[in-house]
Design an enzyme around this catalytic site. Structure first.
Site, mmCIF file in Angstrom:
data_model
loop_
_atom_site.group_PDB
_atom_site.id
_atom_site.type_symbol
_atom_site.label_atom_id
_atom_site.label_comp_id
_atom_site.label_asym_id
_atom_site.label_seq_id
_atom_site.Cartn_x
_atom_site.Cartn_y
_atom_site.Cartn_z
ATOM 1 N N SER A 1 74.099 94.047 -103.882
ATOM 2 C CA SER A 1 74.503 92.692 -104.239
ATOM 3 C C SER A 1 73.356 91.812 -104.743
ATOM 4 C CB SER A 1 75.181 92.097 -103.002
ATOM 5 O OG SER A 1 75.642 90.820 -103.215
ATOM 6 N N ASP B 1 76.132 86.903 -109.019
ATOM 7 C CA ASP B 1 75.099 87.631 -108.277
ATOM 8 C C ASP B 1 75.045 89.062 -108.810
ATOM 9 O OD1 ASP B 1 77.348 88.773 -107.158
ATOM 10 O OD2 ASP B 1 76.500 88.862 -105.135
ATOM 11 N N ALA C 1 80.208 79.117 -98.659
ATOM 12 C CA ALA C 1 79.390 78.183 -99.427
ATOM 13 C C ALA C 1 78.554 78.934 -100.472
ATOM 14 C CB ALA C 1 78.485 77.397 -98.483
ATOM 15 N N ASN C 2 78.195 80.202 -100.175
ATOM 16 C CA ASN C 2 77.369 80.992 -101.086
ATOM 17 C C ASN C 2 78.097 81.437 -102.364
ATOM 18 O OD1 ASN C 2 78.939 83.253 -100.431
ATOM 19 N ND2 ASN C 2 77.545 83.915 -98.816
ATOM 20 N N SER D 1 71.352 87.072 -88.508
ATOM 21 C CA SER D 1 71.871 87.577 -89.778
ATOM 22 C C SER D 1 72.601 88.895 -89.543
ATOM 23 C CB SER D 1 70.709 87.789 -90.739
ATOM 24 O OG SER D 1 71.073 88.722 -91.727
ATOM 25 N N GLY D 2 73.626 89.146 -90.356
ATOM 26 C CA GLY D 2 74.323 90.432 -90.278
ATOM 27 C C GLY D 2 73.768 91.422 -91.296
HETATM 28 C C1 16G Z 1 77.201 89.618 -96.914
HETATM 29 C C2 16G Z 1 78.641 89.213 -96.928
HETATM 30 C C3 16G Z 1 78.759 87.740 -97.204
HETATM 31 C C4 16G Z 1 77.977 86.950 -96.190
HETATM 32 C C5 16G Z 1 76.555 87.455 -96.087
HETATM 33 C C6 16G Z 1 75.881 86.854 -94.890
HETATM 34 C C7 16G Z 1 80.519 90.551 -97.691
HETATM 35 C C8 16G Z 1 81.107 91.330 -98.818
HETATM 36 N N1 16G Z 1 79.369 89.958 -97.956
HETATM 37 O O1 16G Z 1 76.608 89.424 -98.149
HETATM 38 O O2 16G Z 1 80.110 87.396 -97.130
HETATM 39 O O3 16G Z 1 77.954 85.600 -96.497
HETATM 40 O O4 16G Z 1 76.555 88.862 -95.920
HETATM 41 O O5 16G Z 1 74.630 87.414 -94.702
HETATM 42 O O6 16G Z 1 81.060 90.484 -96.596
HETATM 43 P P1 16G Z 1 73.815 87.164 -93.394
HETATM 44 O O7 16G Z 1 74.634 87.660 -92.223
HETATM 45 O O8 16G Z 1 72.550 87.905 -93.606
HETATM 46 O O9 16G Z 1 73.603 85.684 -93.299
HETATM 47 MG MG MG Z 2 77.514 90.276 -104.075
#
Ligand code: 16G
Ligand code: MG
Length: 547
Positions: free
Chosen positions: A68, A282, A377-378, A503-504
């Site tokens: 992504s 993106d 928001a992203n 973060s995920g």
């Molecule tokens: C991924 C997620 C997005 C989320 C982002 C948060 C999908 C397809 N994409 O890009 O929705 O906003 O993770 O990232 O689910 P973070 O947990 O690192 O903040």
């Molecule tokens: Mg993407």
């Protein structure tokens, strides 16, 4: 009872050994890390996708190879379920345990375990459709994936280089072919036809051309093709389309750059003129950010929250005009990152729900409404029409020509908007339709509400797992003392709101802060960084800017 094809699995698995000492996790959006260490993961995802397909009696499962908006050297992979949606959460655990099996024989044990627990009939066929973005590591990773599919004897369909949302679209099309839920032709041309036909129904006259920053990613290729279909109505002027130049993907451009820096990509300086609007995709074209320069040359950003506000109020009006506001409930789903002003704006008009970050959470919550609008928001989001809403729109007898027009427009929107996942190109067409119908400039759109100043920062910690959230990530359950200090700090700032979440997708803790005044937000964010850092970090290395 058929059994696992062990000879093939063992032989091919030995060609893709797991890197020692590395732990992989199926996170919010699949596996994601440096591209050159993902070979074993891709092989194993091939095995898992085949099992998932067998579980659905041979329905097609999708696999997308992408990282992504992340840097070019990263890569990743995610699975797509038969309706074109994200992989069901319960299977994420299987993905993680397969990816982490240390040896081929442990991998075989894990496979047997999954087959038993998930009750998979191995005699069923398996079909897998896959694609990748433009990353240089993608082609080799696809070969690893193919080895996994080959080992399980799956039928393979390689869609080459395409966007994430197109892959989701194709999966849904293949699986609904010949049924009453038929979604479209199961090829790229079908995708462009579906979108452009709906767009033409909704647009009366051409708007000024739109400047589009393609992040030097796969969106550039897709946008060029889309341009061939819609060029007579909307002309896209494409920038950052260098898909084969090394090092440029998502670098100083793209939707994530715009959102996190709240700036125009440097490559568009002098390109975007005062009074013009533009947008950024993106790296895999599932996120969209709009922006503009006003007549004084000031930059304005129109993020996912602004898109949700624009689109949901338009749909609410169409539903009213159709005379169906008693039957059709329009709702909006956001996350804690939604700007407080957007939530206040929306809550006056529609039911609003807040859910944890990640498309799967938003998507499922949006399915509870007749028409569910969800945007992070992203810039990732879409609008879902429930099956019963579509039936109602198709069968309802309008009493006036105005009602008939509104119903036709709602049906065209359901064709225009990708129903499987957020899609930057489809969302861009949607925004253009609403701007045209409202006769809005970007400045007028931006004036729907004024964003509260906000700041997003990250703090690197040794173990983000210690941070556990509740209430749609708006509060920490653990560490309790950190939440107590956040509460005490936030109270000191006018209009203050803040939260901290792990973060995920990265090894960091993210902090979001909002307040009425810009300098206050910056101060609040720095203090919060200090709070998080104090809990875990090495005091001798504490950054000076953490207050
Ligand atoms: C991924 C997620 C997005 C989320 C982002 C948060 C999908 C397809 N994409 O890009 O929705 O906003 O993770 O990232 O689910 P973070 O947990 O690192 O903040
Ligand atoms: Mg993407």
């Amino acid at each position: 009872m058929a059994s696992l094809p062990l000879d093939a699995i063992v032989h091919l698995s030995d060609l893709h050994p797991k890197p020692e000492g590395k732990t992989f996790g199926y996170g919010t959006a699949g596996f994601r890390t440096t591209g050159n260490i993902l070979g074993s993961v891709l092989f194993r995802v091939g095995l898992l996708a085949s099992l998932r397909s067998k579980k659905f009696d041979g329905k097609t499962i999708g696999v997308m190879v992408t990282a992504s908006h992340n840097p070019e050297g990263d890569n990743g992979v995610k699975l797509v379920d038969p309706r074109g949606e994200m992989l069901e959460t319960s299977w994420e655990t299987y993905a993680t345990s397969l990816a982490n099996a240390a040896t081929t024989s442990k991998l075989v044990d894990e496979l047997r375990h999954i087959v038993a627990v998930a009750k998979i009939d191995l005699s069923k066929p398996s079909r897998v459709l896959y694609a990748r973005d433009t990353r240089p590591s993608g082609a080799a990773l696809v070969q690893c994936l193919e080895d996994g599919l080959r080992a399980m004897g799956a039928q393979r369909r390689n869609e080459g280089v395409t966007t994430t949302p197109i892959l989701h679209y194709l999966v849904r099309c293949v699986n609904t072919k010949g049924t009453r839920d038929e979604y479209g032709d199961d090829n790229e041309e079908g995708y462009y036809d579906k979108l452009s036909n709906a767009f033409k129904k909704l647009m009366a006259k051409p708007p000024p051309p739109l400047i589009m920053d393609c992040a030097n990613g796969v969106g550039a290729i897709a946008a060029q093709k889309l341009n061939e279909h819609i060029g007579s109505i909307l002309q896209l002027k494409l920038y950052n389309i260098a898909t084969t130049t090394s090092g440029v993907l998502n670098n100083g451009c793209g939707a994530d750059y715009v959102k996190t820096t709240q700036r125009l990509p440097p490559s568009l300086h002098g390109v975007l003129k005062p009074g013009e609007r533009g947008c950024s995709l993106d790296g895999d074209a599932d996120r969209l950010m709009y922006f503009y320069l006003d007549e004084e040359n000031n930059f304005g950003m129109l993020d996912g929250d602004k898109i949700a506000a624009l689109v949901s109020s338009f749909i609410v009006d169409l539903v009213k005009n159709a005379g169906l506001d008693k039957q059709i409930e329009v709702g909006v789903v956001q996350t804690a990152y939604a700007n407080g002003s957007s939530t206040r704006y929306l809550e006056k008009r529609v039911p609003v729900r807040c859910v944890p970050t990640g498309v799967k959470h938003l998507h499922h919550a949006a399915e509870h409404f007749s028409i569910g609008v969800y945007f992070e928001a992203n810039g990732h989001g879409t609008v879902l029409f429930s099956p019963s809403t579509l039936d109602l729109l198709r069968t309802h007898e309008p009493s006036t020509p105005a009602q008939e027009t509104a119903i036709k427009q709602l049906l065209a929107l359901s064709e225009l908007i990708n129903q499987t996942v957020g899609d930057a190109l489809s969302d861009m067409l949607l925004v253009e339709v609403v701007l045209a119908h409202r006769a809005f400039t970007a400045v007028e759109w931006d004036s729907l509400y004024t964003d509260l100043p906000n700041r997003l920062v990250k703090v690197v910690v040794p173990s983000r797992q210690k941070f556990i959230t509740t209430d749609a990530e708006r509060r920490l359950v653990e560490p309790k003392e950190v939440q107590a200090r956040i509460d005490a700090l936030v109270r000191k700032y006018d209009g203050g709101r803040a939260f901290v979440r792990p973060s995920g997708t990265e090894d960091v803790v993210r902090i979001y802060a909002e307040a009425t005044l810009r300098p206050q937000v910056d101060e609040l964010a720095s203090r919060l960084s200090g709070v998080v850092y104090d809990f875990e970090g090495d005091q001798s290395k504490r950054p000076k800017e953490y207050l």
